[in-house]
Design a protein around this motif. Structure first.
Motif, PDB file in Angstrom:
ATOM      1  N   GLN A 135      -5.355   6.234   4.950  1.00 17.19           N
ATOM      2  CA  GLN A 135      -5.394   5.449   6.034  1.00 17.19           C
ATOM      3  C   GLN A 135      -3.993   6.175   6.937  1.00 17.19           C
ATOM      4  OE1 GLN A 135      -4.369   1.431   5.914  1.00 17.19           O
ATOM      5  NE2 GLN A 135      -6.294   1.072   4.841  1.00 17.19           N
ATOM      6  N   PRO A 151      -6.328   0.891  -4.422  1.00 17.52           N
ATOM      7  CA  PRO A 151      -5.609   0.518  -3.157  1.00 17.52           C
ATOM      8  C   PRO A 151      -4.542   1.535  -2.626  1.00 17.52           C
ATOM      9  CG  PRO A 151      -5.586  -1.302  -4.669  1.00 17.52           C
ATOM     10  CD  PRO A 151      -6.222  -0.219  -5.352  1.00 17.52           C
ATOM     11  N   LYS A 183       1.129  -1.168  -3.331  1.00 15.87           N
ATOM     12  CA  LYS A 183      -0.355  -1.372  -3.501  1.00 15.87           C
ATOM     13  C   LYS A 183      -0.487  -1.580  -4.711  1.00 15.87           C
ATOM     14  CE  LYS A 183      -0.865  -1.100   0.929  1.00 15.87           C
ATOM     15  NZ  LYS A 183      -1.806  -2.270   1.633  1.00 15.87           N
ATOM     16  N   VAL A 229       5.909   1.343  -0.052  1.00 12.88           N
ATOM     17  CA  VAL A 229       4.719   0.470   0.229  1.00 12.88           C
ATOM     18  C   VAL A 229       3.945   0.326  -1.040  1.00 12.88           C
ATOM     19  CG1 VAL A 229       2.439   0.445   1.259  1.00 12.88           C
ATOM     20  CG2 VAL A 229       4.487   1.697   2.242  1.00 12.88           C
ATOM     21  N   GLN A 257      -6.427   4.196  -0.957  1.00 19.28           N
ATOM     22  CA  GLN A 257      -7.051   3.952   0.194  1.00 19.28           C
ATOM     23  C   GLN A 257      -5.952   3.957   1.248  1.00 19.28           C
ATOM     24  OE1 GLN A 257     -10.565   3.045   0.036  1.00 19.28           O
ATOM     25  NE2 GLN A 257     -10.312   4.168  -1.786  1.00 19.28           N
ATOM     26  N   TYR A 258      -4.811   3.639   0.918  1.00 21.90           N
ATOM     27  CA  TYR A 258      -3.626   3.385   2.011  1.00 21.90           C
ATOM     28  C   TYR A 258      -3.243   4.827   2.486  1.00 21.90           C
ATOM     29  CZ  TYR A 258       0.597   2.110   4.371  1.00 21.90           C
ATOM     30  OH  TYR A 258       1.736   2.013   5.033  1.00 21.90           O
TER      31      TYR A 258
END
Ligand code: NDP
Ligand SMILES: O=C1OC[C@@H](O)[C@H](O)[C@H]1O
Length: 395
Positions: free
Chosen positions: A150, A143, A316, A314, A146-147
């Protein structure tokens, strides 16, 4: 649209250390549309040892797992959807090739092969045989990564990347028979760890194909039997020279295992630092299993009222287990779509461009820093690959 349910049946080649973690992840209670089960294993050890290995795994009914003592037989008779290959890296090419030739889908551990030529040969075979091939570069599917993908457009052009994977695995406590100290088994920090550190460069540069290795130097480690590459420094540049990456690895630094364990808990030591136009993103140690991103926004519109930079953390986290199941879900989904069909010429290599780019970087870096393996381990011809079996004498 809800995704249809699928239970992917796995075969394991090699009852390796990483296969334990992989299997433990696959057999955790699962909620999603993709489920996993273990169908069979192939080992060079005895059936009794394999039974013991399986019995030690939790969440597994070992009595339902078929044990083969030759890979060939498992490939011929095994009832499974994907084979997971976790033998030492010089064997990946020959093992993956054999599986593909039997029309089997393959997830092969990192580094997928010893060099780019071997992987290109496997890719061509997989495409022609209509099967799915994927390198188990599990970090890419987590994750946190993936973040990062983005937010890449928001952080702006990446100018510089620092990426380090240093884990002091080669200490005095390590058994001398370990694959990590045996050059015939592919030992060396570049192939074992550089592959991850370079993956982060590829992620940060968003797969830019023009990035090339400009410099590479290695400081070797003396195993007492031979010299293996340890402290590696690799510098990469984008085609127009406006982006640079500095990649380091080591299998002896930092000086103690306790220290690196501490780093993993503290989550402060950056393992990756991506410096872009609008922000800097840091990934705490170790970069193989990122769970949080530290982002410092310095873009004007993002500054706080008093003009100071805005820092955010962040989180994740890996949702369950060690996180090796994310990659398994990705390949299983493709296999589900294909069903039993093996239409010639329709094979798929998941993440193939990334794997090829990184193997090419490692080929160049190894060339510049003099990291050489026996020709037999590097060859991609039929004759030489069978020679590998004879050369490798594992106990
Ligand atoms: N994704 C990740 O996080 C990690 C990936 N890896 C990768 O996985 C691979 C395996 O590493 P690791 O788990 O440390 O390896 P191990 O040394 O623990 O195990 C390798 C296994 O390969 C099998 N094997 C050895 N020689 C042969 C041979 N000649 N023919 C067939 N099988 C053989 C043996 O299984 P058996 O006795 O059953 O035959 C052995 O146990 C490496 O390529 C490594 O880079 C490693 C660690 C972490
Ligand atoms: O894949 C791996 O991840 C962590 C490293 O310490 C290990 O040697 C390697 O094989």
């Amino acid at each position: 649209m809800t995704e249809s349910k699928f239970t992917c049946r796995w075969a394991l080649l090699g009852l390796s250390n990483i296969a334990k973690t992989f299997l433990d992840d696959l057999t955790l209670p699962q909620e999603g549309a993709i489920q996993h089960s273990l169908s069979c294993v192939s080992t060079t050890s005895s059936k009794e040892k394999a039974q013991q290995w399986l019995a030690e795994r939790s969440n597994l009914d070992a009595s339902r797992v078929q044990i083969y003592t030759t890979f060939e037989e498992m490939l011929q008779r095994g009832e499974f959807d994907i084979v997971y290959i976790s033998t030492p890296h010089p064997l990946h090419y020959a093992h993956a090739k054999a599986a593909i030739k039997h029309g089997r889908h393959v997830l092969v551990e990192k580094p997928a092969t010893m060099n780019k030529a071997q992987f290109e040969s496997l890719s061509a075979l997989a495409k022609s045989a209509g099967v799915v091939l994927m390198e188990a570069m599990w970090t890419r599917y987590l994750p946190a990564v993936q973040y990062l993908q983005q937010i890449l457009p928001q952080i702006g052009k990446v100018k510089r990347v620092f990426s380090d994977l240093s884990v002091p695995i080669a200490d005095e406590d390590m058994p001398r028979s370990s694959r990590l100290l045996d050059k015939q088994a592919g030992a060396g920090a570049m192939l074992d760890m550089g592959v991850y550190a370079l993956t982060w460069v590829d992620l940060a540069f968003n797969g830019s194909p023009s990035t090339k290795v400009a410099f590479a130097k290695t400081i070797t480690y003396d195993t007492g039997k031979e010299l293996i590459d340890d402290i590696n420094t690799v510098v990469l540049n984008s085609g127009d020279g406006s982006q640079v990456a500095i990649v380091t690895t080591s299998m002896t630094l930092p000086g103690s295992t306790k220290h690196s364990d501490k780093l993993a808990v503290e989550k402060v030591a950056p393992s990756v630092r991506i410096e872009a136009e609008n922000a800097q993103v840091s990934i705490p140690f170790p970069l193989i299993r990122p769970q949080e991103l530290h982002i410092e926004w310095y873009k004007k519109e993002k500054l706080s009222k008093d003009g100071s930079e805005v820092r955010e953390t962040v989180s994740k986290p890996v949702e369950r287990g060690w996180g090796l199941w994310y990659q398994a879900d990705v390949i299983a989904r493709e296999v589900q779509i294909r069903g039993a069909s093996r239409t010639q010429g329709t094979g798929l290599v998941i993440g193939g461009d990334e794997t090829v780019r990184i193997l090419e970087w490692m080929d160049t870096a190894r060339g510049l820093s003099g990291i050489v393996y026996d020709d037999a381990l590097e060859a991609s011809s039929e004759k030489m690959s069978s020679h590998v079996y004879a050369v490798l004498a594992f106990d």
